[in-house]
Enzyme design. Structure first.
Site, mmCIF file in Angstrom:
data_model
loop_
_atom_site.group_PDB
_atom_site.id
_atom_site.type_symbol
_atom_site.label_atom_id
_atom_site.label_comp_id
_atom_site.label_asym_id
_atom_site.label_seq_id
_atom_site.Cartn_x
_atom_site.Cartn_y
_atom_site.Cartn_z
ATOM 1 C CE LYS A 52 -3.740 -2.481 2.286
ATOM 2 N NZ LYS A 52 -4.409 -2.825 3.548
ATOM 3 C CD GLN A 96 -3.295 -4.688 6.548
ATOM 4 O OE1 GLN A 96 -3.406 -3.643 5.922
ATOM 5 N NE2 GLN A 96 -3.725 -5.837 6.065
ATOM 6 C CG ASP A 119 -9.409 -0.430 4.870
ATOM 7 O OD1 ASP A 119 -9.079 -0.744 3.712
ATOM 8 O OD2 ASP A 119 -8.732 -0.692 5.880
HETATM 9 N N1 GUN Z 1 -6.451 -7.143 6.050
HETATM 10 C C1 GUN Z 1 -6.698 -7.848 4.917
HETATM 11 N N2 GUN Z 1 -7.280 -7.057 4.007
HETATM 12 C C2 GUN Z 1 -7.434 -5.835 4.575
HETATM 13 C C3 GUN Z 1 -7.971 -4.592 4.117
HETATM 14 O O1 GUN Z 1 -8.457 -4.451 2.999
HETATM 15 N N3 GUN Z 1 -7.919 -3.566 5.001
HETATM 16 C C4 GUN Z 1 -7.403 -3.699 6.245
HETATM 17 N N4 GUN Z 1 -7.417 -2.636 7.039
HETATM 18 N N5 GUN Z 1 -6.898 -4.837 6.687
HETATM 19 C C5 GUN Z 1 -6.904 -5.894 5.856
#
Ligand code: GUN
Length: 291
Positions: A52, A96, A119
């Site tokens: 990211k 996350q 998100d």
């Molecule tokens: N863990 C796995 N996929 C995601 C996501 O799209 N966002 C977040 N915050 N954690 C994750």
């Protein structure tokens, strides 16, 4: 049969976002900024957060990663979230997941300012999606809808079967595709582990979204000739060589010849999910949803 190239579309959208960032900066504004909170040392989470960050830099965003030991308390984490919520130099915040067991994920997600919830996990944003209002759509549903749009796939009046009822994929994508919109206007059926006659239901679908997380679940005899198949599965399977490969929820080799369009795994929906976070961070920086 046409293979939907998620990697190519993701690259195109990245270029579009990068161009928009250039024009934002040329007008004298600062670059959009995404903050990520990472707790503990889960290798998959580390990889996700690093990807990211890389994506952010490729499109000209700034990013901030806040790393914490897995022993951090919920209270300490909430304090950090509050600090970021009120920091005007940060547009978007993601925490996350998964978090360590002693921290309530729902409490943490609720604490993120919904205006920065890129998100799209906050109930405010999920609720707005349900109502068809502008919102931060979460990554996978947004990626799927974007692929259908970019390939000009007709959805209006089509029978769409979504296999899987998760809060982050199945139910939101079913909702989006049932809305009065383009893509949308589908007649949507959600199938799940208790569904009877799943084979017959799938075989009647014009569009199938396989998001149940069972490797190669969707077989050729469950798919009608000319159907559009979107594969959300990402099961890691060990090969004879000892290496791992990603396997989708669709038995690709036998299903693909029957399809009008199909997404591969990898290279289909996956690359698009990373793009959604960039799109939402740009929206947050432009105050497009909440003013
Ligand atoms: N863990 C796995 N996929 C995601 C996501 O799209 N966002 C977040 N915050 N954690 C994750």
């Amino acid at each position: 049969m046409q293979i939907i190239d998620g990697k190519k579309i993701a690259g195109e959208i990245k270029t579009e976002i990068a161009n928009e960032v250039k024009s934002i900066i040329a007008k004298g504004h600062r670059a959009p900024c995404l903050a990520a909170i990472l707790v503990g040392n889960d290798p998959a989470s580390e990889t996700y957060v690093n990807s990211k960050e890389k994506d952010c830099h490729e499109v000209g965003f700034t990013s901030k990663i806040f790393r914490f030991d897995e022993k951090i308390t919920g209270k300490e984490l909430l304090k950090k979230i509050e600090e970021i919520n009120t920091d005007d130099s940060i547009d978007g915040l993601i925490v996350q997941l998964p978090l360590p067991k002693h921290i309530s994920e729902s409490n943490i997600l609720l604490a993120i300012d919904y205006k920065k919830d890129v998100d799209g996990f906050h109930p405010q944003n999920v609720g707005r999606l349900m109502l068809g209002l502008p919102t931060y759509v979460s990554a996978t549903p947004d990626g799927i809808v974007e692929l259908l749009a970019r390939y000009n796939i007709e959805t209006s009046g089509k029978n769409c079967v979504v296999i899987g009822r998760s809060n982050i994929v199945g139910r939101p994508v079913a909702n989006l595709l049932s809305q009065r919109a383009t893509p949308g206007d589908c007649t949507v059926t959600i199938c799940h582990s208790r569904t009877k006659n799943i084979k017959e239901i799938c075989a009647s679908a014009d569009i199938i979204i396989a998001a149940l997380g069972v490797a190669e679940f969707l077989k050729a005899d469950m798919v009608k000739e000319g159907a559009v198949v979107i594969d959300v599965g990402t099961t890691r399977t060990k090969m004879e060589s000892g290496k791992y490969k990603l396997t989708g929820d669709v038995k690709f080799d036998e299903v693909a010849p029957k399809c009008s369009y199909i997404t591969p795994v990898p290279g289909g929906v996956g690359p698009m999910t990373r793009i959604s976070l960039l799109k939402n961070t740009l929206k947050a920086a432009k105050k497009e949803i909440y003013g």
